[in-house]
Motif scaffolding. Structure first.
Motif, PDB file in Angstrom:
ATOM      1  N   ALA A  67       0.606  -1.209   0.004  1.00  0.00           N
ATOM      2  CA  ALA A  67      -0.024   0.104   0.021  1.00  0.00           C
ATOM      3  C   ALA A  67       0.890   1.334  -0.049  1.00  0.00           C
ATOM      4  O   ALA A  67       0.497   2.269  -0.619  1.00  0.00           O
ATOM      5  CB  ALA A  67      -0.862   0.017   1.052  1.00  0.00           C
ATOM      6  N   ALA A  68       2.112   1.156   0.709  1.00  0.00           N
ATOM      7  CA  ALA A  68       2.868   2.478   0.709  1.00  0.00           C
ATOM      8  C   ALA A  68       3.462   2.808  -0.560  1.00  0.00           C
ATOM      9  O   ALA A  68       3.371   3.628  -1.030  1.00  0.00           O
ATOM     10  CB  ALA A  68       3.680   2.254   1.991  1.00  0.00           C
ATOM     11  N   PHE A  69       3.659   1.651  -1.451  1.00  0.00           N
ATOM     12  CA  PHE A  69       4.433   1.631  -2.603  1.00  0.00           C
ATOM     13  C   PHE A  69       3.224   2.242  -3.426  1.00  0.00           C
ATOM     14  O   PHE A  69       3.581   3.069  -4.437  1.00  0.00           O
ATOM     15  CB  PHE A  69       4.974   0.390  -3.264  1.00  0.00           C
ATOM     16  N   LEU A  70       2.249   1.903  -3.357  1.00  0.00           N
ATOM     17  CA  LEU A  70       1.107   2.411  -4.374  1.00  0.00           C
ATOM     18  C   LEU A  70       0.658   3.739  -3.995  1.00  0.00           C
ATOM     19  O   LEU A  70       0.325   4.692  -4.855  1.00  0.00           O
ATOM     20  CB  LEU A  70      -0.461   1.542  -4.131  1.00  0.00           C
ATOM     21  N   ARG A  71       0.681   4.189  -2.671  1.00  0.00           N
ATOM     22  CA  ARG A  71       0.504   5.565  -2.405  1.00  0.00           C
ATOM     23  C   ARG A  71       1.634   6.344  -3.033  1.00  0.00           C
ATOM     24  O   ARG A  71       1.229   7.526  -3.318  1.00  0.00           O
ATOM     25  CB  ARG A  71       0.331   5.695  -0.864  1.00  0.00           C
ATOM     26  N   GLN A  72       2.832   6.186  -2.931  1.00  0.00           N
ATOM     27  CA  GLN A  72       3.921   6.762  -3.367  1.00  0.00           C
ATOM     28  C   GLN A  72       4.057   7.010  -4.967  1.00  0.00           C
ATOM     29  O   GLN A  72       4.141   7.928  -5.331  1.00  0.00           O
ATOM     30  CB  GLN A  72       5.215   6.185  -3.112  1.00  0.00           C
ATOM     31  N   LEU A  73       3.279   6.261  -5.567  1.00  0.00           N
ATOM     32  CA  LEU A  73       3.327   6.174  -7.327  1.00  0.00           C
ATOM     33  C   LEU A  73       2.145   7.255  -7.385  1.00  0.00           C
ATOM     34  O   LEU A  73       2.101   7.978  -8.356  1.00  0.00           O
ATOM     35  CB  LEU A  73       2.551   4.796  -7.626  1.00  0.00           C
ATOM     36  N   ASP A  74       0.829   7.093  -6.715  1.00  0.00           N
ATOM     37  CA  ASP A  74      -0.310   8.001  -6.552  1.00  0.00           C
ATOM     38  C   ASP A  74       0.281   9.702  -6.401  1.00  0.00           C
ATOM     39  O   ASP A  74      -0.087  10.360  -7.323  1.00  0.00           O
ATOM     40  CB  ASP A  74      -1.294   7.779  -5.705  1.00  0.00           C
ATOM     41  N   VAL A  75       1.099   9.859  -5.264  1.00  0.00           N
ATOM     42  CA  VAL A  75       1.525  11.322  -5.079  1.00  0.00           C
ATOM     43  C   VAL A  75       2.490  11.372  -6.411  1.00  0.00           C
ATOM     44  O   VAL A  75       2.516  12.609  -6.833  1.00  0.00           O
ATOM     45  CB  VAL A  75       2.543  11.051  -3.877  1.00  0.00           C
ATOM     46  N   ARG A 105       2.418  10.566  -9.464  1.00  0.00           N
ATOM     47  CA  ARG A 105       1.441  11.115 -10.738  1.00  0.00           C
ATOM     48  C   ARG A 105       0.933  12.349 -10.493  1.00  0.00           C
ATOM     49  O   ARG A 105       0.731  13.087 -11.390  1.00  0.00           O
ATOM     50  CB  ARG A 105       0.560   9.870 -10.790  1.00  0.00           C
ATOM     51  N   LYS A 106       0.328  12.740  -9.503  1.00  0.00           N
ATOM     52  CA  LYS A 106      -0.237  13.952  -9.017  1.00  0.00           C
ATOM     53  C   LYS A 106       0.666  15.165  -9.182  1.00  0.00           C
ATOM     54  O   LYS A 106       0.403  16.024  -9.710  1.00  0.00           O
ATOM     55  CB  LYS A 106      -0.925  13.791  -7.780  1.00  0.00           C
ATOM     56  N   GLN A 107       2.095  14.746  -8.703  1.00  0.00           N
ATOM     57  CA  GLN A 107       3.191  15.953  -8.983  1.00  0.00           C
ATOM     58  C   GLN A 107       3.521  15.904 -10.328  1.00  0.00           C
ATOM     59  O   GLN A 107       3.684  17.170 -10.829  1.00  0.00           O
ATOM     60  CB  GLN A 107       4.267  15.583  -7.995  1.00  0.00           C
ATOM     61  N   GLN A 108       3.628  15.012 -11.000  1.00  0.00           N
ATOM     62  CA  GLN A 108       3.655  14.999 -12.199  1.00  0.00           C
ATOM     63  C   GLN A 108       2.472  15.904 -13.285  1.00  0.00           C
ATOM     64  O   GLN A 108       2.812  16.721 -14.074  1.00  0.00           O
ATOM     65  CB  GLN A 108       4.108  13.734 -13.127  1.00  0.00           C
ATOM     66  N   SER A 109       1.356  15.540 -12.880  1.00  0.00           N
ATOM     67  CA  SER A 109       0.415  16.307 -13.566  1.00  0.00           C
ATOM     68  C   SER A 109       0.327  17.795 -13.286  1.00  0.00           C
ATOM     69  O   SER A 109       0.056  18.584 -13.919  1.00  0.00           O
ATOM     70  CB  SER A 109      -0.918  15.305 -13.189  1.00  0.00           C
ATOM     71  N   ARG A 110       0.709  18.050 -12.005  1.00  0.00           N
ATOM     72  CA  ARG A 110       0.698  19.450 -11.656  1.00  0.00           C
ATOM     73  C   ARG A 110       1.828  20.101 -12.186  1.00  0.00           C
ATOM     74  O   ARG A 110       1.615  21.353 -12.463  1.00  0.00           O
ATOM     75  CB  ARG A 110       1.034  19.367 -10.041  1.00  0.00           C
ATOM     76  N   GLN A 111       2.930  19.531 -12.149  1.00  0.00           N
ATOM     77  CA  GLN A 111       4.155  20.023 -13.140  1.00  0.00           C
ATOM     78  C   GLN A 111       3.738  20.392 -14.656  1.00  0.00           C
ATOM     79  O   GLN A 111       4.114  21.192 -15.035  1.00  0.00           O
ATOM     80  CB  GLN A 111       5.210  19.243 -12.785  1.00  0.00           C
ATOM     81  N   ALA A 112       3.083  19.472 -14.995  1.00  0.00           N
ATOM     82  CA  ALA A 112       2.559  19.497 -16.662  1.00  0.00           C
ATOM     83  C   ALA A 112       1.776  20.456 -16.649  1.00  0.00           C
ATOM     84  O   ALA A 112       1.971  21.541 -17.699  1.00  0.00           O
ATOM     85  CB  ALA A 112       2.088  18.237 -17.041  1.00  0.00           C
ATOM     86  N   GLU A 113       0.870  20.904 -15.738  1.00  0.00           N
ATOM     87  CA  GLU A 113      -0.156  22.024 -15.723  1.00  0.00           C
ATOM     88  C   GLU A 113       0.567  23.402 -15.552  1.00  0.00           C
ATOM     89  O   GLU A 113       0.313  24.278 -16.307  1.00  0.00           O
ATOM     90  CB  GLU A 113      -1.410  21.791 -14.749  1.00  0.00           C
ATOM     91  N   LEU A 114       1.569  23.159 -14.778  1.00  0.00           N
ATOM     92  CA  LEU A 114       2.404  24.495 -14.655  1.00  0.00           C
ATOM     93  C   LEU A 114       3.025  24.962 -15.846  1.00  0.00           C
ATOM     94  O   LEU A 114       3.263  25.945 -16.251  1.00  0.00           O
ATOM     95  CB  LEU A 114       3.300  24.287 -13.273  1.00  0.00           C
ATOM     96  N   ASP A 115       3.862  23.870 -16.379  1.00  0.00           N
ATOM     97  CA  ASP A 115       4.527  24.092 -17.635  1.00  0.00           C
ATOM     98  C   ASP A 115       3.696  24.740 -18.804  1.00  0.00           C
ATOM     99  O   ASP A 115       4.055  25.669 -19.352  1.00  0.00           O
ATOM    100  CB  ASP A 115       5.302  22.963 -18.073  1.00  0.00           C
ATOM    101  N   ARG A 116       2.506  23.903 -18.873  1.00  0.00           N
ATOM    102  CA  ARG A 116       1.517  24.514 -19.995  1.00  0.00           C
ATOM    103  C   ARG A 116       0.913  25.956 -19.540  1.00  0.00           C
ATOM    104  O   ARG A 116       1.153  26.813 -20.393  1.00  0.00           O
ATOM    105  CB  ARG A 116       0.360  23.437 -19.878  1.00  0.00           C
ATOM    106  N   ARG A 117       0.748  26.360 -18.545  1.00  0.00           N
ATOM    107  CA  ARG A 117       0.091  27.784 -18.090  1.00  0.00           C
ATOM    108  C   ARG A 117       1.356  28.683 -18.495  1.00  0.00           C
ATOM    109  O   ARG A 117       1.269  29.744 -18.742  1.00  0.00           O
ATOM    110  CB  ARG A 117      -0.160  27.573 -16.706  1.00  0.00           C
TER     111      ARG A 117
END
Length: 146
Positions: free
Chosen positions: A86-94, A96-108
């Motif tokens: 579960a800890a590994f899966l939580r880390q993967l989710d975090v 993914r969210k960081q990467q999507s936020r970074q992509a959104e910031l780069d786009r903006r």
């Protein structure tokens, strides 16, 4: 008969070396029956018998099941594979969210830079020029309705 003695001798020497190294590496609180230095002397002076006694009586077994070993608390059970952790899966989710936020910031940021570059060029001249609009009075006093 010598054919059997040579392999048996090799196995006995290996067993003695294994028992000696294990007795040296075992912490004092896990040694049973005799003190640790006595076990080491016993393995060295009575090689095969001492090694077999050490393996049978001198050390505590690994973990004793659910309660753990008698020497301390039970270790946490590790998952067999990453998707069971579960800890590994939580880390993967975090991640993914960081990467999507970074992509959104780069786009903006790219959008903002493009807008700033467009504004820096100034308003485009739409071709009407300085001469006026369509109803410009003529020098003769009439209006141009072209």
């Amino acid at each position: 008969m010598p054919r059997f003695l040579i392999p048996l001798g090799i196995v006995a020497i290996g067993l003695i070396i294994y028992a000696l190294i294990e007795s040296l590496m075992t912490p004092r609180h896990q040694v049973r029956a005799l003190p640790k230095p006595v076990w080491i002397v016993l393995i060295v002076l009575v090689p095969l018998v001492g090694a077999l006694l050490w393996l049978a009586l001198g050390r505590r077994r690994g973990s004793s099941g659910v309660g753990g070993s008698a020497s301390g608390p039970a270790r946490p059970v590790r998952p067999q594979s990453p998707d069971d952790d579960a800890a590994f899966l939580r880390q993967l989710d975090v991640q993914r969210k960081q990467q999507s936020r970074q992509a959104e910031l780069d786009r903006r940021e790219a959008e903002l830079k493009a807008r700033e570059a467009r504004d820096a060029r100034g308003p485009k001249d739409n071709g009407s020029g300085e001469s006026g609009g369509t109803n410009t009075p003529k020098p003769d006093g009439g209006a141009d309705h072209s």
